[in-house]
Design a protein around this motif. Structure first.
Motif, PDB file in Angstrom:
ATOM      1  N   ASP A  75      -8.414  12.195  -2.774  1.00 27.59           N
ATOM      2  CA  ASP A  75      -9.275  11.620  -1.741  1.00 27.59           C
ATOM      3  C   ASP A  75      -8.529  11.461  -0.419  1.00 27.59           C
ATOM      4  O   ASP A  75      -9.103  11.663   0.658  1.00 27.59           O
ATOM      5  N   GLU A  76      -7.266  11.076  -0.480  1.00 30.80           N
ATOM      6  CA  GLU A  76      -6.485  10.935   0.749  1.00 30.80           C
ATOM      7  C   GLU A  76      -6.297  12.268   1.446  1.00 30.80           C
ATOM      8  O   GLU A  76      -6.391  12.365   2.676  1.00 30.80           O
ATOM      9  N   ILE A  77      -6.054  13.307   0.677  1.00 29.18           N
ATOM     10  CA  ILE A  77      -5.891  14.646   1.262  1.00 29.18           C
ATOM     11  C   ILE A  77      -7.193  15.128   1.884  1.00 29.18           C
ATOM     12  O   ILE A  77      -7.205  15.688   2.993  1.00 29.18           O
ATOM     13  N   ASN A  78      -8.307  14.906   1.199  1.00 27.96           N
ATOM     14  CA  ASN A  78      -9.607  15.353   1.706  1.00 27.96           C
ATOM     15  C   ASN A  78     -10.109  14.480   2.857  1.00 27.96           C
ATOM     16  O   ASN A  78     -10.950  14.923   3.646  1.00 27.96           O
ATOM     17  N   GLY A  79      -9.628  13.264   2.937  1.00 27.64           N
ATOM     18  CA  GLY A  79     -10.060  12.349   3.987  1.00 27.64           C
ATOM     19  C   GLY A  79     -11.002  11.293   3.461  1.00 27.64           C
ATOM     20  O   GLY A  79     -11.841  11.558   2.590  1.00 27.64           O
ATOM     21  N   LEU A 105      10.242   1.031  12.353  1.00 29.28           N
ATOM     22  CA  LEU A 105       9.382   0.920  11.179  1.00 29.28           C
ATOM     23  C   LEU A 105       9.383   2.217  10.380  1.00 29.28           C
ATOM     24  O   LEU A 105       9.396   2.197   9.137  1.00 29.28           O
ATOM     25  N   ASP A 106       9.372   3.355  11.079  1.00 25.81           N
ATOM     26  CA  ASP A 106       9.453   4.632  10.370  1.00 25.81           C
ATOM     27  C   ASP A 106      10.777   4.761   9.620  1.00 25.81           C
ATOM     28  O   ASP A 106      10.829   5.317   8.518  1.00 25.81           O
ATOM     29  N   LYS A 107      11.839   4.250  10.215  1.00 30.36           N
ATOM     30  CA  LYS A 107      13.156   4.343   9.576  1.00 30.36           C
ATOM     31  C   LYS A 107      13.186   3.591   8.256  1.00 30.36           C
ATOM     32  O   LYS A 107      13.826   4.023   7.284  1.00 30.36           O
ATOM     33  N   ILE A 108      12.488   2.451   8.195  1.00 33.29           N
ATOM     34  CA  ILE A 108      12.457   1.680   6.952  1.00 33.29           C
ATOM     35  C   ILE A 108      11.214   2.009   6.120  1.00 33.29           C
ATOM     36  O   ILE A 108      10.888   1.317   5.160  1.00 33.29           O
ATOM     37  N   LYS A 109      10.513   3.073   6.520  1.00 32.96           N
ATOM     38  CA  LYS A 109       9.389   3.648   5.775  1.00 32.96           C
ATOM     39  C   LYS A 109       8.213   2.694   5.604  1.00 32.96           C
ATOM     40  O   LYS A 109       7.583   2.621   4.558  1.00 32.96           O
ATOM     41  N   ILE A 110       7.918   1.972   6.670  1.00 30.77           N
ATOM     42  CA  ILE A 110       6.677   1.196   6.737  1.00 30.77           C
ATOM     43  C   ILE A 110       5.728   1.958   7.647  1.00 30.77           C
ATOM     44  O   ILE A 110       5.984   2.109   8.843  1.00 30.77           O
ATOM     45  N   VAL A 166      10.665  12.112   9.236  1.00 28.21           N
ATOM     46  CA  VAL A 166       9.351  11.535   9.532  1.00 28.21           C
ATOM     47  C   VAL A 166       8.433  12.640  10.026  1.00 28.21           C
ATOM     48  O   VAL A 166       8.750  13.336  10.994  1.00 28.21           O
ATOM     49  N   THR A 167       7.301  12.793   9.367  1.00 29.20           N
ATOM     50  CA  THR A 167       6.323  13.809   9.769  1.00 29.20           C
ATOM     51  C   THR A 167       5.284  13.168  10.668  1.00 29.20           C
ATOM     52  O   THR A 167       4.559  12.260  10.242  1.00 29.20           O
ATOM     53  N   PRO A 168       5.168  13.585  11.914  1.00 27.81           N
ATOM     54  CA  PRO A 168       4.150  12.993  12.791  1.00 27.81           C
ATOM     55  C   PRO A 168       2.747  13.457  12.394  1.00 27.81           C
ATOM     56  O   PRO A 168       2.542  14.619  12.053  1.00 27.81           O
ATOM     57  N   PHE A 169       1.798  12.540  12.429  1.00 28.98           N
ATOM     58  CA  PHE A 169       0.390  12.852  12.185  1.00 28.98           C
ATOM     59  C   PHE A 169      -0.376  12.540  13.471  1.00 28.98           C
ATOM     60  O   PHE A 169      -0.803  11.410  13.687  1.00 28.98           O
ATOM     61  N   LEU A 205       0.817  -1.214   0.000  1.00 30.18           N
ATOM     62  CA  LEU A 205       0.000   0.000   0.000  1.00 30.18           C
ATOM     63  C   LEU A 205       0.849   1.261   0.000  1.00 30.18           C
ATOM     64  O   LEU A 205       0.504   2.269  -0.620  1.00 30.18           O
ATOM     65  N   GLY A 206       1.975   1.218   0.692  1.00 30.34           N
ATOM     66  CA  GLY A 206       2.849   2.386   0.792  1.00 30.34           C
ATOM     67  C   GLY A 206       2.420   3.309   1.907  1.00 30.34           C
ATOM     68  O   GLY A 206       1.326   3.199   2.463  1.00 30.34           O
ATOM     69  N   PRO A 207       3.281   4.267   2.271  1.00 29.21           N
ATOM     70  CA  PRO A 207       2.976   5.183   3.384  1.00 29.21           C
ATOM     71  C   PRO A 207       1.985   6.261   2.973  1.00 29.21           C
ATOM     72  O   PRO A 207       1.743   6.506   1.789  1.00 29.21           O
ATOM     73  N   ARG A 208       1.420   6.912   3.976  1.00 30.80           N
ATOM     74  CA  ARG A 208       0.529   8.048   3.729  1.00 30.80           C
ATOM     75  C   ARG A 208       1.300   9.201   3.089  1.00 30.80           C
ATOM     76  O   ARG A 208       2.513   9.350   3.306  1.00 30.80           O
ATOM     77  N   LEU A 209       0.602  10.016   2.333  1.00 29.89           N
ATOM     78  CA  LEU A 209       1.213  11.170   1.678  1.00 29.89           C
ATOM     79  C   LEU A 209       1.860  12.091   2.711  1.00 29.89           C
ATOM     80  O   LEU A 209       1.231  12.451   3.710  1.00 29.89           O
ATOM     81  N   GLY A 210       3.110  12.431   2.491  1.00 34.13           N
ATOM     82  CA  GLY A 210       3.799  13.366   3.370  1.00 34.13           C
ATOM     83  C   GLY A 210       4.358  12.775   4.640  1.00 34.13           C
ATOM     84  O   GLY A 210       4.980  13.483   5.432  1.00 34.13           O
ATOM     85  N   LYS A 211       4.181  11.466   4.849  1.00 32.45           N
ATOM     86  CA  LYS A 211       4.664  10.858   6.082  1.00 32.45           C
ATOM     87  C   LYS A 211       6.198  10.849   6.124  1.00 32.45           C
ATOM     88  O   LYS A 211       6.801  11.149   7.156  1.00 32.45           O
ATOM     89  N   TYR A 212       6.803  10.485   5.016  1.00 36.71           N
ATOM     90  CA  TYR A 212       8.264  10.460   4.936  1.00 36.71           C
ATOM     91  C   TYR A 212       8.700  11.397   3.812  1.00 36.71           C
ATOM     92  O   TYR A 212       8.454  11.135   2.635  1.00 36.71           O
ATOM     93  N   LYS A 213       9.344  12.480   4.186  1.00 38.81           N
ATOM     94  CA  LYS A 213       9.703  13.504   3.200  1.00 38.81           C
ATOM     95  C   LYS A 213      11.071  14.085   3.532  1.00 38.81           C
ATOM     96  O   LYS A 213      11.329  14.470   4.676  1.00 38.81           O
ATOM     97  N   ASP A 214      11.925  14.128   2.525  1.00 40.85           N
ATOM     98  CA  ASP A 214      13.270  14.697   2.677  1.00 40.85           C
ATOM     99  C   ASP A 214      14.039  14.032   3.816  1.00 40.85           C
ATOM    100  O   ASP A 214      14.771  14.697   4.565  1.00 40.85           O
TER     101      ASP A 214
END
Length: 445
Positions: free
Chosen positions: A424-428, A352-357, A235-238, A223-232
């Protein structure tokens, strides 16, 4: 959790003078005091345990609703109600008889030869017509086992939150509850080859929790990570929408676990059984407390402030860790086993965040990693356990569940598509998939 046990009958039926039964009135018609009581008490244990494990569905719902963002809360609630309902139907249609072949194997110890819906005893069945008069009502056993199947499905939901489509997710749940979970459970609890090898898993650290974790891991990878979760490289906390709900969900799960582990004794017809159930309750509680405290102390040391979400998952980690063997440990050992589970979660979440899961609620650390730990920990307190056999069971169940789940997720991805669009992911998912919000007054403000 073996289906059948050797049961010693209770000596006599307890007199009930408050109901007006005279002590010299003779035997009650249709009641055999020495054996009916075993059947009744065992059935009652399954029903009470089943009630408590059913309540865990509410716990998962509240935990996930609290840990996702507000724009995805309704979706998590929908998934939890739906997955439980689909599990109830498909475990009835296929899973129960696949899980318990009762010695009737099409492939010895591996694949049940019993296919078709579960069947209960007839209405008003008498002792001579019961499926197993020395044990319990078939319907009570079915009800209890169904709750374990549904719990496995609930584990998958939280990991894949905030970006998965509803109907492909439900398609996976159908296969998980009808085939994947019951098949591997038959290898241990149905008297299959893992049970014959001496693999021990009292209430399901591997059979239930790691299976849910492996299925979730396979889905998260595809499935892959949520948009913006791992950037540059960061790790962006949600943050979750409601930590009060998440805390309520944790306490509900904690409560439900007493039925999960306690009723896995599978018998309540003797003094020894009731004493063991009591011991299981106490050890289950001790492990949860150990996990919560360990996570609280470690997050204080690592981050200079304790982290509530880690503490909640620490308690759940302790519960998963003790599930493979909640009977033989002392209270101190149970606390330490659960405490080590709490430590594992604190380290596993950032790994898990380090390996981008991307695991939204921390289900993989709690149910998979601590399920593995709990299964290994059996050797610390149960002299009948072998480390080699425990590792063998972990590997067999893990490889089977992960490979089959990965293939199924891949097929769904190639056919139906499993991920919502970026818009759709951005809008929820609440509005995109369901057209309704959990907190509409706030979004309009």
């Amino acid at each position: 959790m073996k289906l059948f046990k050797t049961l010693a009958p209770v000596a006599a039926l307890i007199a009930l003078p408050s109901l007006g039964l005279a002590q010299d009135a003779g035997p009650v018609p249709g009641v055999n005091a020495s054996t009916d009581s075993v059947f009744i008490l065992n059935s009652l244990l399954f029903l009470m345990g089943g009630f408590l494990v059913f309540w865990m569905a509410a716990g998962f719902s509240m935990l996930e609703a609290g840990l996702v963002r507000s724009k995805n809360v309704t979706m998590q609630l929908m998934k939890n109600v739906a997955l439980f309902s689909f599990a109830a139907i498909f475990y009835y249609l296929v899973g129960y008889n696949l899980m318990y072949p009762l010695g009737t194997w099409s492939t010895e110890g591996i694949l049940s030869g019993v296919w078709g819906p579960a069947v209960m005893e007839v209405v008003g069945v008498a002792a001579d017509g019961a499926d197993d008069y020395t044990y319990a009502a078939t319907a009570s056993d079915f009800f209890f086992q169904l709750m374990f199947c549904a719990t496995t499905a609930s584990i998958v939901s939280g990991t894949l939150a905030e970006r998965i489509k509803l109907w492909p997710f439900m398609a996976f749940i159908v296969v998980l509850t009808a085939i994947i979970y019951p098949l591997q459970a038959s290898w241990k609890w149905g008297g299959g080859f893992l049970d014959e090898a001496g693999f021990l898993d009292f209430a399901g650290s591997t059979v239930v929790h790691s299976v849910g974790g492996w299925a979730a891991l396979a889905g998260a990878i595809l499935l892959g990570p949520r948009l913006g979760k791992y950037k540059d490289g960061r790790v962006t906390p949600f943050p979750g929408s409601n930590l009060a709900l998440a805390t309520l969900g944790t306490f509900i799960l904690w409560l439900g676990w007493f039925g999960f582990n306690g009723a896995s004794q599978l018998a309540m017809g003797t003094v020894g059984d009731v004493a063991d159930i009591s011991r299981i309750f106490a050890n289950t509680n001790a492990a949860a407390a150990g996990g919560a405290v360990a996570a609280m102390i470690l997050t204080q040391l690592l981050y200079k402030k304790p982290d509530l979400t880690m503490v909640l998952n620490g308690a759940l980690a302790g519960l998963v860790s003790i599930t493979a063997e909640p009977l033989t440990p002392t209270l101190g050992a149970a606390t330490l086993i659960g405490g080590f589970g709490g430590l594992l979660v604190v380290f596993a979440v950032p790994f898990l965040d380090k390996i981008k899961i991307d695991d939204v609620v921390g289900a993989i650390p709690v149910h998979l990693i601590c399920g593995i730990w709990g299964t290994i920990a059996v050797v610390l307190t149960n002299s009948d356990a072998s480390l080699g056999t425990q590792l063998y069971g972990i590997v067999v169940v893990g490889v089977f569940t992960f490979v089959v789940s990965f293939v199924l997720w891949f097929i769904l991805k190639m056919t139906m598509g499993i991920r919502v669009s970026e818009e759709d992911e951005i809008n929820g998912l609440d509005m995109a998939e369901l057209g309704m919000e959990a907190y509409p007054e706030f979004s309009k403000g």
